[in-house]
Design a protein around this motif. Structure first.
Motif, short mmCIF file in Angstrom:
data_model
loop_
_atom_site.label_atom_id
_atom_site.label_comp_id
_atom_site.label_asym_id
_atom_site.label_seq_id
_atom_site.Cartn_x
_atom_site.Cartn_y
_atom_site.Cartn_z
N LYS A 192 0.76 -1.31 0.07
CA LYS A 192 -0.06 -0.01 -0.17
C LYS A 192 0.97 1.19 0.01
O LYS A 192 0.48 2.17 -0.60
N ASP A 193 1.88 1.29 0.74
CA ASP A 193 2.79 2.44 0.80
C ASP A 193 3.51 2.65 -0.71
O ASP A 193 3.88 3.68 -1.19
N LEU A 194 3.90 1.68 -1.24
CA LEU A 194 4.59 1.52 -2.56
C LEU A 194 3.64 2.13 -3.42
O LEU A 194 4.12 2.93 -4.28
N ALA A 195 2.36 1.61 -3.31
CA ALA A 195 1.17 2.11 -4.33
C ALA A 195 1.17 3.49 -4.23
O ALA A 195 0.88 4.37 -5.34
N ALA A 196 1.01 4.00 -3.07
CA ALA A 196 0.74 5.37 -2.81
C ALA A 196 2.02 6.36 -3.34
O ALA A 196 1.71 7.07 -3.89
N VAL A 197 3.21 5.84 -3.17
CA VAL A 197 4.47 6.74 -3.60
C VAL A 197 4.41 6.65 -5.22
O VAL A 197 4.56 7.67 -5.68
N ILE A 198 4.09 5.69 -5.78
CA ILE A 198 3.72 5.69 -7.12
C ILE A 198 2.53 6.65 -7.65
O ILE A 198 2.89 7.21 -8.51
N GLY A 199 1.71 6.41 -6.82
CA GLY A 199 0.44 7.30 -7.15
C GLY A 199 0.99 8.72 -7.06
O GLY A 199 0.21 9.64 -7.85
N PHE A 200 1.57 9.20 -6.19
CA PHE A 200 2.09 10.71 -5.92
C PHE A 200 2.97 10.89 -7.15
O PHE A 200 2.93 12.03 -7.83
N MET A 201 3.79 10.12 -7.27
CA MET A 201 4.77 10.49 -8.78
C MET A 201 4.17 10.46 -10.11
O MET A 201 4.49 11.14 -10.78
N ARG A 202 2.74 9.83 -10.18
CA ARG A 202 2.08 9.95 -11.58
C ARG A 202 0.76 10.85 -11.09
O ARG A 202 -0.08 10.54 -11.83
N SER A 203 0.83 11.83 -10.11
CA SER A 203 -0.42 12.50 -9.91
C SER A 203 -0.44 13.89 -10.70
O SER A 203 -1.39 14.54 -10.61
#
Length: 418
Positions: A137-148
């Protein structure tokens, strides 16, 4: 008899050389081989508002300091100083959304594998400390921020040089730290978030943030360091600050609950203030490469504090850096002395890493520069500059601002001594 002894010594030397040569050959093979067998993890970006917020929280605290560097927020890649120069020359990568120089063409899964295994989209190892136990979940969140679509990730064409490992560096990354060539085949859960949870505090300290890795001696992974309660959190990891204009080697401090050598006497409120502002209870400035955890919430920081308090005290005192530690004297109103005491000179004095950044104040109203000094994060979210609001009142901030403007050649009040 002497001939036999000399013969035995000679054989031993040959065996040692053969062993060393074999180890070096194996290390070089491990660093240079292609890891196509390491599967891509089944992790996709979390683009929910909550996920993006969590991703920014983790990215600012963990990734930005390496990929953007102190004083910057755009992750275009910079020279790294987290490892002794004897191990090589290290550069972080451009991870903006540029499709050629950055990671714009990478899939979510390729980014996730890079974080978990330090293996890029070409299946090659890169000398970046992996985060094998960071939860999905934390990894998915980081990638979500990078792709936001955040402006910090707008495409940039900058491309730092590739990192170059020395023979000792290849040995360290291959054996001491170890190359994580294990595919993630099952979900890694994130423990329930709670302020009084040692488990959650341990997860954040050892698997997300770099507390355990940076504040424990040696080059082993955080998981390996956690196995040695006699040294974990006892400090002593070596940084070389010379390339940044610093005073040579810097050892990470002891943050174990020792009352004589660590932070055992810190209250929870003092700990949270130090993590967010970069100022310790006794007025010392937390220097780079220690990040400011401004985006961490109080629950998370309390959990880290709870975890630290649960650990064994390490009573070994870590020696201070050669140039001393900047310490604030609130009663000191001389701007030149404040510039030194507040640690400004550590980064912005002639020859230091961020000397040129003072020019950003040129031409600005002295009142605005004073506000920046007291609360830099209000002007530049994500900055790693300490927060001085609790240490410098408005009058002293104005005096220091005039001094800073004098160093830039800007217009300052009469009588200011730049």
């Amino acid at each position: 008899m002497m001939k036999k002894i000399l013969l035995a010594v000679g054989v031993l030397v040959v065996l040692v050389l053969i062993g060393a040569g074999s180890a070096m050959g194996l290390a070089t093979h491990k660093v240079n081989k292609t890891y196509e067998d390491v599967a891509l993890p089944n992790i996709t970006r979390d683009s929910s508002p909550e996920g993006i917020a969590r991703g920014e929280q983790v990215f600012r605290a963990v990734c930005a300091e390496c990929h953007a560097g102190g004083g910057n927020t755009k992750p275009v890649g910079v020279r790294m100083h987290d490892f002794p120069p004897d191990l090589g020359t290290f550069y972080s990568a451009n991870i903006t959304s540029d499709s050629e120089k950055g990671v714009g063409a990478w899939s979510d899964q390729e980014i996730a594998r890079m974080v978990i295994n330090s293996i890029d989209r070409n299946n090659k190892f890169r000398p970046m400390p992996p985060f094998p136990n960071m939860g999905d979940k934390d990894l998915a969140a980081v990638i979500g921020f990078m792709r936001s679509g955040h402006p910090d990730f707008a495409p940039e064409k900058a491309q730092p040089p590739r990192s170059e490992l020395t023979p000792p560096g290849r040995m360290v990354f291959s054996f001491a730290m170890g190359i994580n060539d294990k595919s993630r085949t099952a979900e890694v859960p994130v423990p329930a978030k709670a302020a009084d949870s040692v488990e959650y505090g341990r997860y954040v300290s050892a698997s997300v943030y770099d507390c355990v890795f940076c504040h424990s001696a040696g080059f082993g992974s955080s998981a390996e360091k956690m196995k040695d309660p006699a040294t974990v959190l006892g400090g002593g990891f070596e940084f070389d600050m010379t390339p940044l204009g610093g005073e040579g080697k810097l050892l990470s401090p002891n943050i174990s609950p020792s009352e004589t050598a660590g932070i055992g006497k810190w209250t929870l409120d003092e700990f949270i203030l130090a993590m967010k502002s970069g100022v310790t209870p006794d007025g010392h400035l937390l220097r780079a490469p220690m990040p400011k955890y401004r985006y961490a919430d109080d629950v998370e920081l309390t959990a880290i504090y709870t975890f630290i308090r649960s650990m064994k005290p390490v009573d070994k005192v870590v020696p201070p850096p050669a140039g001393g530690r900047p310490k604030v004297d609130p009663a000191n109103s001389d701007p030149e002395k404040m510039f030194s005491a507040l640690g400004c000179a550590t980064c912005h004095a002639p020859g230091k890493a961020y000397e040129a950044k003072l020019q950003g104040a040129k031409g600005k109203p002295v009142e605005e520069v004073a506000k920046w000094i007291r609360n830099p994060e209000a002007f530049k979210p994500g900055t790693q500059m300490p927060t001085y609001a609790t240490l410098v009142d408005e009058n002293n901030a104005l005096a220091l601002a005039k001094y800073v403007l004098g160093r830039t050649g800007g217009t300052v009040s009469e009588g200011t001594n730049p």
